[in-house]
Design an enzyme around this catalytic site. Sequence first.
Site, short mmCIF file in Angstrom:
data_model
loop_
_atom_site.label_atom_id
_atom_site.label_comp_id
_atom_site.label_asym_id
_atom_site.label_seq_id
_atom_site.Cartn_x
_atom_site.Cartn_y
_atom_site.Cartn_z
N ALA A 42 47.15 8.39 -1.43
CA ALA A 42 46.62 7.13 -0.87
C ALA A 42 45.95 6.30 -1.97
CB ALA A 42 45.61 7.45 0.22
N CYS A 46 18.80 13.87 19.03
CA CYS A 46 18.16 14.96 19.78
C CYS A 46 18.97 15.25 21.04
CB CYS A 46 16.75 14.53 20.17
SG CYS A 46 15.98 15.63 21.36
N TYR A 99 27.03 21.85 8.02
CA TYR A 99 27.01 20.39 7.87
C TYR A 99 26.14 19.96 6.69
CZ TYR A 99 29.99 19.65 11.80
OH TYR A 99 31.11 19.65 12.61
N GLU A 125 52.59 14.53 2.43
CA GLU A 125 53.69 15.33 2.99
C GLU A 125 54.04 14.77 4.36
OE1 GLU A 125 51.74 19.11 3.23
OE2 GLU A 125 50.32 18.42 4.74
N HIS A 130 35.09 10.04 15.25
CA HIS A 130 34.48 11.37 15.31
C HIS A 130 33.04 11.39 14.82
CE1 HIS A 130 38.83 13.11 15.03
NE2 HIS A 130 38.56 12.59 16.23
N SER A 137 46.89 14.56 9.25
CA SER A 137 47.97 15.48 9.67
C SER A 137 48.40 15.17 11.10
CB SER A 137 47.46 16.92 9.59
OG SER A 137 46.31 17.06 10.44
N ASN A 182 37.25 10.27 9.92
CA ASN A 182 36.35 10.90 8.95
C ASN A 182 34.89 10.65 9.31
OD1 ASN A 182 38.71 11.54 7.67
ND2 ASN A 182 38.56 9.92 6.14
N CYS A 238 13.17 17.60 17.32
CA CYS A 238 12.79 16.21 17.61
C CYS A 238 11.27 16.04 17.55
CB CYS A 238 13.32 15.88 19.01
SG CYS A 238 12.84 14.29 19.63
C1 BV8 Z 1 38.74 15.31 23.39
C2 BV8 Z 1 34.61 17.63 13.86
C3 BV8 Z 1 38.52 14.72 25.65
C4 BV8 Z 1 33.82 16.91 12.92
C5 BV8 Z 1 36.81 17.14 14.53
C6 BV8 Z 1 41.11 21.86 24.96
C7 BV8 Z 1 39.91 21.34 25.43
C8 BV8 Z 1 39.46 20.09 25.06
C9 BV8 Z 1 40.21 19.32 24.21
C10 BV8 Z 1 41.37 19.85 23.73
C11 BV8 Z 1 41.86 21.08 24.10
N1 BV8 Z 1 43.03 21.30 23.46
C12 BV8 Z 1 43.32 20.23 22.68
C13 BV8 Z 1 42.34 19.36 22.86
C14 BV8 Z 1 42.20 18.10 22.25
C15 BV8 Z 1 41.44 18.33 20.94
C16 BV8 Z 1 42.50 18.50 19.89
O1 BV8 Z 1 43.17 17.54 19.57
N2 BV8 Z 1 42.67 19.72 19.35
C17 BV8 Z 1 43.73 19.90 18.37
C18 BV8 Z 1 43.20 20.74 17.21
C19 BV8 Z 1 44.92 20.53 19.07
N3 BV8 Z 1 40.67 17.14 20.75
C20 BV8 Z 1 39.39 17.11 21.13
O2 BV8 Z 1 38.76 18.06 21.54
C21 BV8 Z 1 38.74 15.73 21.03
N4 BV8 Z 1 38.07 15.43 22.24
O3 BV8 Z 1 39.92 15.52 23.50
O4 BV8 Z 1 37.92 14.92 24.41
C22 BV8 Z 1 38.35 15.99 26.39
C23 BV8 Z 1 37.06 16.48 26.56
C24 BV8 Z 1 36.89 17.65 27.29
C25 BV8 Z 1 38.01 18.29 27.81
C26 BV8 Z 1 39.30 17.80 27.63
C27 BV8 Z 1 39.47 16.65 26.89
C28 BV8 Z 1 37.71 15.75 19.91
C29 BV8 Z 1 38.43 15.74 18.58
C30 BV8 Z 1 37.41 15.66 17.45
C31 BV8 Z 1 37.19 17.02 16.91
N5 BV8 Z 1 36.35 16.96 15.74
N6 BV8 Z 1 36.00 17.40 13.56
C32 BV8 Z 1 33.91 17.55 11.60
O5 BV8 Z 1 33.35 18.64 11.42
O6 BV8 Z 1 34.55 16.91 10.75
S1 BV8 Z 1 38.46 17.09 14.23
C33 BV8 Z 1 38.79 17.23 12.57
O7 BV8 Z 1 40.19 17.02 12.44
C34 BV8 Z 1 38.16 16.16 11.70
O8 BV8 Z 1 37.30 15.29 12.39
C35 BV8 Z 1 39.35 15.35 11.20
O9 BV8 Z 1 39.04 14.02 11.18
C36 BV8 Z 1 40.37 15.66 12.23
C37 BV8 Z 1 41.78 15.40 11.85
O10 BV8 Z 1 42.07 16.04 10.61
P1 BV8 Z 1 42.70 15.14 9.45
O11 BV8 Z 1 41.77 14.03 9.18
O12 BV8 Z 1 44.09 14.76 9.81
O13 BV8 Z 1 42.65 16.12 8.22
P2 BV8 Z 1 43.73 17.25 7.84
O14 BV8 Z 1 43.10 18.11 6.80
O15 BV8 Z 1 44.27 17.87 9.09
O16 BV8 Z 1 44.95 16.44 7.18
C38 BV8 Z 1 44.77 15.76 5.97
C39 BV8 Z 1 46.08 15.08 5.64
O17 BV8 Z 1 45.89 14.30 4.45
C40 BV8 Z 1 47.21 16.05 5.37
O18 BV8 Z 1 48.36 15.61 6.07
C41 BV8 Z 1 47.43 15.93 3.85
O19 BV8 Z 1 48.79 16.06 3.50
C42 BV8 Z 1 46.98 14.52 3.59
N7 BV8 Z 1 46.48 14.26 2.22
C43 BV8 Z 1 45.79 15.10 1.42
N8 BV8 Z 1 45.48 14.46 0.27
C44 BV8 Z 1 45.99 13.20 0.36
C45 BV8 Z 1 46.63 13.06 1.62
N9 BV8 Z 1 47.24 11.94 2.00
C46 BV8 Z 1 47.22 10.89 1.14
N10 BV8 Z 1 46.63 10.94 -0.07
C47 BV8 Z 1 46.01 12.07 -0.49
N11 BV8 Z 1 45.44 12.10 -1.70
ZN ZN Z 2 13.93 14.50 21.67
#
Ligand code: BV8
Ligand code: ZN
Length: 247
Positions: A231, A126, A66, A215, A118, A189, A101, A147
């Site tokens: 974008a 802490c 990070y 895409e 997120h 995505s 983001n 902390c």
């Molecule tokens: C939740 C961390 C309830 C911060 C992120 C098993 C157990 C628990 C949960 C799950 C499970 N199985 C599935 C889930 C749900 C899970 C999930 O969705 N998993 C996915 C991968 C299948 N979700 C969670 O866990 C969420 N919490 O469900 O809680 C719960 C709780 C307990 C038990 C059950 C349920 C939490 C989700 C948050 C995770 N944290 N990141 C960090 O380090 O950043 S997610 C990570 O992906 C980022 O935060 C990011 O924001 C997010 C999405 O990615 P995108 O932003 O879409 O980025 P990506 O690269 O994928 O795509 C970019 C796009 O831009 C592309 O399409 C590209 O073509 C396009 N692009 C590129 N350039 C341009 C452009 N477009 C326009 N112009 C350009 N120039």
């Molecule tokens: Zn503390």
Amino acid sequence: MNISDKLRLLFHNTESICVLTGAGISAESGVETFRGSNGLWSKLKPEELADFNAFMRNPELVWEWYNYRKKIIHNVKPNPAHFALAHLQELVKDFTLITQNIDNLHIRAGSKNVLELHGNIERSYCIDCGKFVADVEVSLENKVPHCQFCNGIIRPDIVWFGEMLPEGVFEAATEAANQCELFLTIGTSAVVYPAASLPLIARENGAYVVEINMERTEISHSVNETLLGKAGEILPQLVKMKEEIKG
Ligand code: BV8
Ligand code: ZN
């Protein structure tokens, strides 16, 4: 810009827009996306980094990651896409910006009341007493910040996989998706839930859903219109259109 007459007319008249952004909107600022060919996740495994258990197993590694991302973010600027959305907010009566983001670039571009699903890399807290800490310093001498009140480990205020989204934020985002006339999903995505459900909720509410991406994505078949391109090029043109209408 090649948009449908329906979108042109809607953009002309609407006073109710909801926007969801993902990493793609920051790509033109120089911030790597997650799932692109050379994206962040192509080198590192999210479950080894963006996950609480991974953090507790190896807080040094996760803080190093990070800290690396923070350094990148401190060296980049918002791009025309961020500024266009900040400007659009002033042109439209009901406007909600929801972002996945953590890079703080929407706020730096002047967007107000951003719903950060997120978390935000500029905030940490802490894990024992919950106190928030701004600007934690991570260095070779201090690889894992503690902390000052209870000596607990400090973590980034970021939602990891398997963690609940911040209290009330997703509810507000769902409300906005349910109420809006026009929903823009930009640079995501659409694979991460529950964020990716927002465009679908908007569609169910009868909103006109437009995807702006380089895409097609997982939800392209569910939206009303996909504008393929950067974008940073598409959004300024859309906002200029709105501005001309507003006169
Ligand atoms: C939740 C961390 C309830 C911060 C992120 C098993 C157990 C628990 C949960 C799950 C499970 N199985 C599935 C889930 C749900 C899970 C999930 O969705 N998993 C996915 C991968 C299948 N979700 C969670 O866990 C969420 N919490 O469900 O809680 C719960 C709780 C307990 C038990 C059950 C349920 C939490 C989700 C948050 C995770 N944290 N990141 C960090 O380090 O950043 S997610 C990570 O992906 C980022 O935060 C990011 O924001 C997010 C999405 O990615 P995108 O932003 O879409 O980025 P990506 O690269 O994928 O795509 C970019 C796009 O831009 C592309 O399409 C590209 O073509 C396009 N692009 C590129 N350039 C341009 C452009 N477009 C326009 N112009 C350009 N120039
Ligand atoms: Zn503390």
